[in-house]
Design an enzyme around this catalytic site. Structure first.
Site, PDB file in Angstrom:
ATOM      1  N   GLU A  85      39.064  52.913   9.261  1.00  0.00           N
ATOM      2  CA  GLU A  85      38.197  52.453  10.181  1.00  0.00           C
ATOM      3  C   GLU A  85      36.739  52.656  10.201  1.00  0.00           C
ATOM      4  OE1 GLU A  85      38.645  49.220  10.922  1.00  0.00           O
ATOM      5  OE2 GLU A  85      41.052  49.281  11.060  1.00  0.00           O
ATOM      6  N   HIS A 130      35.134  51.671   7.210  1.00  0.00           N
ATOM      7  CA  HIS A 130      34.225  50.408   7.567  1.00  0.00           C
ATOM      8  C   HIS A 130      32.768  50.580   8.215  1.00  0.00           C
ATOM      9  CE1 HIS A 130      37.060  47.488   6.159  1.00  0.00           C
ATOM     10  NE2 HIS A 130      38.007  47.790   6.843  1.00  0.00           N
TER      11      HIS A 130
END
Length: 886
Positions: free
Chosen positions: A261, A264
């Protein structure tokens, strides 16, 4: 993961057998793309992802060309832990142990830290030069009680009860409550803090992130919009690390969800580009893929092998291991140009502490070397860390708990140790911080210590970390689990540090009181500063036989200086096809040189041994296994020896392709008897990438030593589940002298040959199977044997949970003792293999001989098969033919 078959079996009455396993098909690893689409619909000023890529592409190109300034970027992080009035360490209110472990995992993964699970030797693997530090102060400048942690009782803010988010008709997460209520009401200034929320998320979602925004595009706000939701959200059970896994997280418990994550959050797309083969992730060194992967498969799509180990896939945490060079360039371009990302790199919320090297808290600063500490009168300049759960202690003799910890110091009388007895377990952390070391002008600084980790298999972990600012800590070395009842030596190079650095030992307890961890005999030396002639001895070996197999680290072997690249540890095959070994010569790991670009042509990699004190040793012999397979022009491997650290003499060499097999080399070191000698392997690449060379199973033995050394050969032929098999050899008093497994990197039904050298004495050889069905026969005709000079000391294959055989060796005599087979008596029956397509084995105990009836029922309770057997007193094993059943 074995497929699941639910059975009820009866011996005169019905005994239900319950088998549980996590179903990864119900996991939604990442919600980022869906959240981004929703966010852009709500905030048109963000533009489209296509516009973002158009803005970012030239900045990535500028970074790759070297036109932009490059430096390690440090990002301050605050973990907002959302809980339901839980006590610290229970429910969603995670202990700081797991938060600190997660922070370590992020740094290991993003920095590709050597000696940790974040390291890889891929030719496209990259140190992203991105680090994360725990915020030390809150938004008002107040010092945080726990660095990097903001605990939020949801009841105090009137938030609804977890889990958070609702499920759509399609089973996906509706994040409206998180985005509209939780984030805006709890976020800290996103220009100063990287906000990371930890909470119970609904719908099987592991986490999601907010993509970075761009600026400079026509009509877009300079801040990109949606600032009050910027950050990452992760499921509580996903927070942890490979050395401190979260017990509730299943296959996703080692912190790689956060790594994914955060990738990202710094601009990376999923490795398959969230589309088919024609959709790009905008990184040229990641293979094109048509979709996500789960587990840890070997998958081919779009005409190439998927990079399933990439952090931006959906594979299990254990599988993930790489960011690529192009992914690094993309992240660095985002950090240099995107609003809020760039501002974080100049935040001061991780600062603080007193001078001595950035923000380090230096009680004392050591600038004269060699430095040593063995805790004889106190902890010396070492101090107890803050924000942990309990303190390290000094001790002489044995630790208070039996069957754990050392029985004496490694040097002198005292040592420092972690007492794992209640209330210090489970999953508690204790930190011991060094004085500061001023390495300005120091050449080849090296930190050495002795460590002792003896107890249960789940005893916990020890981690050595370094910092130059007191807030961001980088893992240099880690070890976990039972390492046997003996002190071990470790040397860590500090060549990466040229200023003032501080070290700390982080001890983490496991799930048991049998988890005492100790350290002793610490030293920090600089080039040529250690005794042993002019040798730089990270550690000195004085007792023989000596063995090294690179199973958990490089042992006392260190990377040489002045060469072109480093040796690496590896299990399984090397990354390049048609070169290198396919498995280790002994155990699971070996050391090797990767010859792919930029490591050829004519590049050198040097691996240096600890020092060997051969005073009084007769006929010293150095042996090792080597593997040289590739093109004819692959290069050469040289073994060199030195008594002064300056002049090196070649004692063995080999050049060119030697075939796809391990070979044994034995070198007579008699000319170095009665002196201290150091060895080094020098690998020199040729003119091709097909030049991987490997070494393994190193030993140094002394002839004529008291009691002799007896060569014991171990042969393991695996079934279809090598990852379930392990073994150990222990003295009759219980001291483990050799061990191996499990063997997840071995091929199914392959054969592994191992060699151990045992002093005269009696031993117990124990082979174990974690599933409890041995290694023979329904899932492959596996077997094992232990031999010495042609005599079989132990053998078998069809056993339950484990089998132990006692044997003795001395000179020319071998004696075989009793063999004991152990079944899992906690079950009234053992049923295997499960699942099965043909035959089902049933093992059970009877108090007396009688006739029994075994029945198989379907899940509705209907009996579909019944058989009667005459059972004997004791252990019985029956076989049911079930191939005709649905």
């Amino acid at each position: 993961m074995r497929r699941i078959l639910l059975l009820c079996l009866v011996s005169c009455l019905c005994l239900p057998l319950a088998i549980n396993a996590q179903n990864n098909d119900n996991i939604i690893r990442c919600h980022t793309v869906e959240a981004d689409a929703k966010l852009r619909a709500q905030h048109p000023e963000l533009g489209t992802l296509e516009e973002f890529e158009h803005w970012l592409a030239p900045k990535v190109a500028a970074y790759q060309s070297g036109a932009t300034e490059r430096a390690v970027v440090t990002i301050p992080i605050i973990f907002h832990i959302i809980h339901d009035n839980d006590a610290v360490g229970s429910g969603d209110n995670l202990s700081a142990v797991y938060i600190n472990a997660q922070l370590d995992q992020l740094n290991n993964d993003f920095r590709r830290a050597l000696g940790t699970s974040g390291y890889n030797n891929s030719s496209v693997g990259a140190d992203t030069e991105v680090e994360f530090c725990a915020a030390l102060v809150d938004e008002n400048g107040n010092t945080l009680a726990e660095p990097g942690i903001n605990r939020i009782n949801r009841n105090s803010l009137g938030w609804t009860a977890p889990p958070y988010g609702t499920c759509t008709a399609q089973g996906f997460l509706n994040d409206t409550y998180i985005e509209n209520t939780i984030k805006p009401q709890s976020q800290w200034d996103p220009d100063e803090y990287f906000n990371f929320w930890v909470m119970d998320i609904n719908c099987g979602t592991l986490g999601y992130a907010q993509f970075p925004s761009s600026s400079g595009l026509g009509g877009l706000n300079t801040n990109g919009g949606a600032a009050n939701t910027d950050g990452v959200v992760c499921l509580t059970s996903s927070i942890g690390s490979t050395s401190t896994p979260n017990p509730a997280g299943g296959a996703y418990n080692k912190g790689r969800t956060a790594t994914h994550e955060v990738g990202h959050w710094i601009g990376l797309r999923h490795i398959w580009g969230d589309g088919g083969c024609s959709v790009d992730d905008f990184c040229g060194d990641t293979p094109t893929s048509d979709g996500p992967n789960y587990g840890c498969p070997n998958t081919t799509s779009c005409g190439s092998t998927d990079m399933v180990e990439n952090y931006m896939d959906y594979t299990d945490d254990d599988c993930m291991n790489i960011f690529t060079v192009n992914q690094k360039a993309r992240m660095q371009a985002v950090l240099a140009n995107s609003p809020r990302r760039g501002s974080l790199t100049s935040s001061t919320v991780c600062g603080g502490g007193n001078p001595g090297g950035g923000g380090l808290s230096c009680g004392t600063t050591v600038s004269s070397f060699p430095y040593s500490e063995s805790f004889e009168s106190s902890l010396g300049g070492w101090t107890q860390g803050s924000g942990d759960d309990f303190d390290w202690a000094r001790r002489s003799g044995t630790t208070p708990s039996s069957n754990t910890g050392p029985s004496s110091a490694a040097a002198g009388s005292f040592y420092a140790y972690v007492e794992a007895s209640n209330p210090n377990n489970p999953s508690k952390q204790t930190i011991l911080v060094s004085p500061c070391f001023d390495l300005s002008g120091a050449s080849s600084p090296s930190f050495s210590f002795e460590y002792h980790m003896y107890g249960a298999a789940s005893m916990g972990a020890l981690n050595l970390q370094a910092s130059t600012d007191g807030s961001s800590w980088t893992s240099l070395w880690t070890e976990s689990g039972n390492q046997g009842n003996a002190w071990a030596s470790q040397t860590v190079s500090l060549s990466a540090y040229s200023g003032t650095v501080q070290l700390r030992f982080v001890g983490s307890t496991g799930s048991t009181w049998q988890g005492d961890i100790a350290i002793d005999d610490i030293s920090l030396t600089t080039g040529g500063g250690n005794p042993g002639g002019g040798l730089t001895c990270g550690s000195t070996i004085t007792s023989f036989p000596y063995n090294a197999g690179f199973e958990s680290n490089l042992g006392g072997w260190t990377q040489g200086s002045g060469d072109d690249f480093d040796w690496a540890r590896r299990s399984g095959s090397t990354p390049s096809s048609n070169t290198g070994p396919s498995s280790a010569a002994a155990g699971s790991f070996y050391a090797y040189i990767e010859s792919s670009s930029p490591n050829y042509p004519a590049k050198r990699a040097v691996l240096v041994s600890p020092c060997f004190n051969l005073n009084g040793v007769s006929a010293p012999t150095f042996s090792f296994e080597y593997h040289m397979y590739g093109a004819a022009a692959m290069g050469d491997l040289n073994l060199e020896a030195s008594t002064n650290g300056t002049t090196w003499t070649s004692v063995w060499s080999e050049a060119g392709n030697q075939g796809n097999a391990w070979a044994t080399a034995t070198v007579d070191l008699s000319s170095y008897a009665s002196s201290t000698v150091q060895l080094r392997f020098v690998g020199t690449t040729g003119t091709t990438w097909q030049g991987d060379m490997a070494i393994d199973d190193i030993s140094l033995t002394a002839g004529g030593s008291s009691g002799g050394c007896n060569t014991v050969n171990i042969s393991l032929t695996f079934d279809d589940y090598p990852e379930e098999t392990s073994w150990q050899i222990a003295t009759t008093s219980g001291t483990v002298v050799a061990s191996g497994g499990t063997y997840g990197s071995q091929a199914d039904r392959s054969t592994l040959a191992l060699t151990e050298c045992l002093p005269d004495g009696c031993y117990n050889f124990t082979i174990s199977d974690t599933y409890g069905d041995g290694i023979c026969c329904s899932y492959g005709n596996g077997s094992y044997s232990v031999t010495n000079s042609g005599t079989t000391l132990a053998s078998g294959g069809s056993f339950g949970s484990s089998e132990t055989t006692n044997f003795c060796v001395s000179g020319g005599s071998r004696e075989i003792g009793e063999t004991t087979t152990v079944w899992d008596n906690s079950k009234e029956m053992n049923v295997y293999p499960n699942p099965t397509r043909a035959n089902l084995n049933v093992a059970f105990f009877q108090k007396e001989a009688t006739q029994v009836e075994l029945s198989v029922m379907n899940i509705m309770g209907k009996v579909v098969l019944t058989q009667r057997f005459n059972a004997n007193e004791g252990l019985n094993q029956m076989e049911l033919a079930v191939s005709d059943l649905p």
